[in-house]
Design a protein around this motif. Structure first.
Motif, PDB file in Angstrom:
ATOM      1  N   ASN A 168     -70.817  36.103  94.672  1.00 50.14           N
ATOM      2  CA  ASN A 168     -69.748  35.445  92.832  1.00 50.14           C
ATOM      3  C   ASN A 168     -70.291  34.756  91.886  1.00 50.14           C
ATOM      4  O   ASN A 168     -71.586  33.794  92.485  1.00 50.14           O
ATOM      5  CB  ASN A 168     -68.181  35.430  93.226  1.00 50.14           C
ATOM      6  CG  ASN A 168     -68.437  33.911  94.370  1.00 50.14           C
ATOM      7  OD1 ASN A 168     -68.667  33.147  93.449  1.00 50.14           O
ATOM      8  ND2 ASN A 168     -67.647  33.600  95.102  1.00 50.14           N
ATOM      9  N   LYS A 169     -70.171  34.459  90.857  1.00 51.03           N
ATOM     10  CA  LYS A 169     -71.332  32.985  89.586  1.00 51.03           C
ATOM     11  C   LYS A 169     -70.949  31.659  90.547  1.00 51.03           C
ATOM     12  O   LYS A 169     -71.689  31.725  90.415  1.00 51.03           O
ATOM     13  CB  LYS A 169     -69.837  33.010  88.659  1.00 51.03           C
ATOM     14  CG  LYS A 169     -70.321  32.107  87.927  1.00 51.03           C
ATOM     15  CD  LYS A 169     -69.525  31.696  86.343  1.00 51.03           C
ATOM     16  CE  LYS A 169     -69.846  30.821  85.604  1.00 51.03           C
ATOM     17  NZ  LYS A 169     -68.618  30.111  84.639  1.00 51.03           N
ATOM     18  N   TYR A 170     -70.137  30.941  91.409  1.00 56.86           N
ATOM     19  CA  TYR A 170     -69.955  29.744  92.043  1.00 56.86           C
ATOM     20  C   TYR A 170     -70.907  30.155  92.897  1.00 56.86           C
ATOM     21  O   TYR A 170     -71.827  28.967  93.180  1.00 56.86           O
ATOM     22  CB  TYR A 170     -68.343  29.369  92.831  1.00 56.86           C
ATOM     23  CG  TYR A 170     -68.672  28.592  93.590  1.00 56.86           C
ATOM     24  CD1 TYR A 170     -68.787  26.910  92.946  1.00 56.86           C
ATOM     25  CD2 TYR A 170     -69.291  28.555  95.284  1.00 56.86           C
ATOM     26  CE1 TYR A 170     -68.855  25.631  93.756  1.00 56.86           C
ATOM     27  CE2 TYR A 170     -69.028  27.258  95.601  1.00 56.86           C
ATOM     28  CZ  TYR A 170     -68.850  26.346  94.715  1.00 56.86           C
ATOM     29  OH  TYR A 170     -68.964  24.833  95.756  1.00 56.86           O
ATOM     30  N   GLU A 171     -71.040  31.232  93.695  1.00 52.54           N
ATOM     31  CA  GLU A 171     -72.355  31.306  94.391  1.00 52.54           C
ATOM     32  C   GLU A 171     -73.853  31.300  94.282  1.00 52.54           C
ATOM     33  O   GLU A 171     -75.137  30.373  94.883  1.00 52.54           O
ATOM     34  CB  GLU A 171     -72.140  32.339  95.593  1.00 52.54           C
ATOM     35  CG  GLU A 171     -70.728  31.801  96.313  1.00 52.54           C
ATOM     36  CD  GLU A 171     -70.567  33.516  97.284  1.00 52.54           C
ATOM     37  OE1 GLU A 171     -70.188  33.189  98.821  1.00 52.54           O
ATOM     38  OE2 GLU A 171     -70.606  34.090  96.422  1.00 52.54           O
ATOM     39  N   PHE A 172     -73.842  32.145  92.402  1.00 51.02           N
ATOM     40  CA  PHE A 172     -75.246  31.584  92.478  1.00 51.02           C
ATOM     41  C   PHE A 172     -75.557  30.706  91.815  1.00 51.02           C
ATOM     42  O   PHE A 172     -76.516  29.881  92.480  1.00 51.02           O
ATOM     43  CB  PHE A 172     -74.655  33.223  91.066  1.00 51.02           C
ATOM     44  CG  PHE A 172     -76.046  33.699  90.726  1.00 51.02           C
ATOM     45  CD1 PHE A 172     -77.556  33.472  90.358  1.00 51.02           C
ATOM     46  CD2 PHE A 172     -76.419  32.709  89.266  1.00 51.02           C
ATOM     47  CE1 PHE A 172     -78.229  34.041  89.927  1.00 51.02           C
ATOM     48  CE2 PHE A 172     -77.499  32.329  88.489  1.00 51.02           C
ATOM     49  CZ  PHE A 172     -78.225  33.446  88.730  1.00 51.02           C
ATOM     50  N   ARG A 231     -68.517  43.660  80.032  1.00 53.52           N
ATOM     51  CA  ARG A 231     -69.547  43.964  81.632  1.00 53.52           C
ATOM     52  C   ARG A 231     -68.232  42.966  83.129  1.00 53.52           C
ATOM     53  O   ARG A 231     -68.075  41.858  82.870  1.00 53.52           O
ATOM     54  CB  ARG A 231     -70.905  43.028  82.114  1.00 53.52           C
ATOM     55  CG  ARG A 231     -71.162  43.423  81.403  1.00 53.52           C
ATOM     56  CD  ARG A 231     -73.211  42.819  80.236  1.00 53.52           C
ATOM     57  NE  ARG A 231     -74.142  43.227  81.667  1.00 53.52           N
ATOM     58  CZ  ARG A 231     -75.031  42.858  82.338  1.00 53.52           C
ATOM     59  NH1 ARG A 231     -75.474  42.218  81.343  1.00 53.52           N
ATOM     60  NH2 ARG A 231     -75.857  43.477  83.107  1.00 53.52           N
ATOM     61  N   THR A 232     -68.599  42.891  84.041  1.00 49.80           N
ATOM     62  CA  THR A 232     -68.247  42.366  85.529  1.00 49.80           C
ATOM     63  C   THR A 232     -69.200  41.227  85.681  1.00 49.80           C
ATOM     64  O   THR A 232     -70.321  41.297  85.235  1.00 49.80           O
ATOM     65  CB  THR A 232     -68.683  43.604  86.198  1.00 49.80           C
ATOM     66  OG1 THR A 232     -69.309  44.333  86.969  1.00 49.80           O
ATOM     67  CG2 THR A 232     -67.092  45.209  85.814  1.00 49.80           C
ATOM     68  N   TYR A 255     -74.204  32.180  80.121  1.00 48.64           N
ATOM     69  CA  TYR A 255     -74.890  33.299  80.582  1.00 48.64           C
ATOM     70  C   TYR A 255     -73.477  33.709  80.652  1.00 48.64           C
ATOM     71  O   TYR A 255     -73.648  35.513  80.312  1.00 48.64           O
ATOM     72  CB  TYR A 255     -76.182  33.356  80.738  1.00 48.64           C
ATOM     73  CG  TYR A 255     -76.555  34.907  80.327  1.00 48.64           C
ATOM     74  CD1 TYR A 255     -77.028  35.172  79.297  1.00 48.64           C
ATOM     75  CD2 TYR A 255     -76.618  36.052  81.472  1.00 48.64           C
ATOM     76  CE1 TYR A 255     -77.230  36.533  79.224  1.00 48.64           C
ATOM     77  CE2 TYR A 255     -77.097  36.955  81.253  1.00 48.64           C
ATOM     78  CZ  TYR A 255     -77.515  37.567  80.367  1.00 48.64           C
ATOM     79  OH  TYR A 255     -77.958  38.586  80.072  1.00 48.64           O
ATOM     80  N   ILE A 256     -73.491  34.360  82.130  1.00 53.20           N
ATOM     81  CA  ILE A 256     -72.343  34.796  82.766  1.00 53.20           C
ATOM     82  C   ILE A 256     -71.197  35.122  82.125  1.00 53.20           C
ATOM     83  O   ILE A 256     -70.771  36.156  82.167  1.00 53.20           O
ATOM     84  CB  ILE A 256     -72.172  33.991  84.130  1.00 53.20           C
ATOM     85  CG1 ILE A 256     -73.561  34.214  85.162  1.00 53.20           C
ATOM     86  CG2 ILE A 256     -71.304  34.600  85.179  1.00 53.20           C
ATOM     87  CD1 ILE A 256     -74.113  32.929  86.035  1.00 53.20           C
ATOM     88  N   ASP A 257     -70.412  33.847  81.770  1.00 54.09           N
ATOM     89  CA  ASP A 257     -69.632  33.251  81.127  1.00 54.09           C
ATOM     90  C   ASP A 257     -69.602  34.917  79.685  1.00 54.09           C
ATOM     91  O   ASP A 257     -68.422  35.171  79.714  1.00 54.09           O
ATOM     92  CB  ASP A 257     -69.022  32.572  80.550  1.00 54.09           C
ATOM     93  CG  ASP A 257     -68.757  31.401  82.074  1.00 54.09           C
ATOM     94  OD1 ASP A 257     -68.580  31.896  83.204  1.00 54.09           O
ATOM     95  OD2 ASP A 257     -68.218  30.774  81.816  1.00 54.09           O
ATOM     96  N   SER A 258     -70.284  34.344  78.930  1.00 58.86           N
ATOM     97  CA  SER A 258     -70.687  35.571  77.633  1.00 58.86           C
ATOM     98  C   SER A 258     -70.222  36.942  77.725  1.00 58.86           C
ATOM     99  O   SER A 258     -70.114  37.762  77.078  1.00 58.86           O
ATOM    100  CB  SER A 258     -72.206  34.779  76.372  1.00 58.86           C
ATOM    101  OG  SER A 258     -72.817  35.423  77.272  1.00 58.86           O
TER     102      SER A 258
END
Length: 82
Positions: free
Chosen positions: A2-6, A42-43, A33-36
């Motif tokens: 997930n985003k946190y792990e990334f 996008r997922t 970037y991920i949030d945008s």
């Protein structure tokens, strides 16, 4: 992943290889970037798949940073020879 792990993986692999300021800048950039991309529909999974392994991304960032130092030193040496 997930985003946190990334993000934490990227931070872990960049710590000691870039300045604290650069680490904060990169963390903010990839978070944004991920949030945008998610806001665009996008997922999280799609975005993280596109970004790839945070270890490899960190290695690429480190290599670019190193190559810039070498290029800067090379340019400096050329100037000094003039």
């Amino acid at each position: 992943m997930n985003k946190y792990e990334f993000i934490t993986g990227l931070q872990r692999h960049l710590t000691g290889k870039v300045s604290v300021e650069k680490l904060q800048e990169l963390t903010a950039y990839y978070n944004d970037y991920i949030d945008s991309q998610i806001r665009k529909g996008r997922t999280e999974e799609e975005v993280l798949k596109e970004l790839g392994d945070p270890r490899l991304l960190a290695k690429t960032i480190s290599l670019i940073k190193s190559s810039r130092k070498v290029m800067s030193a090379s340019i400096y040496n050329r100037i000094m020879l003039l």
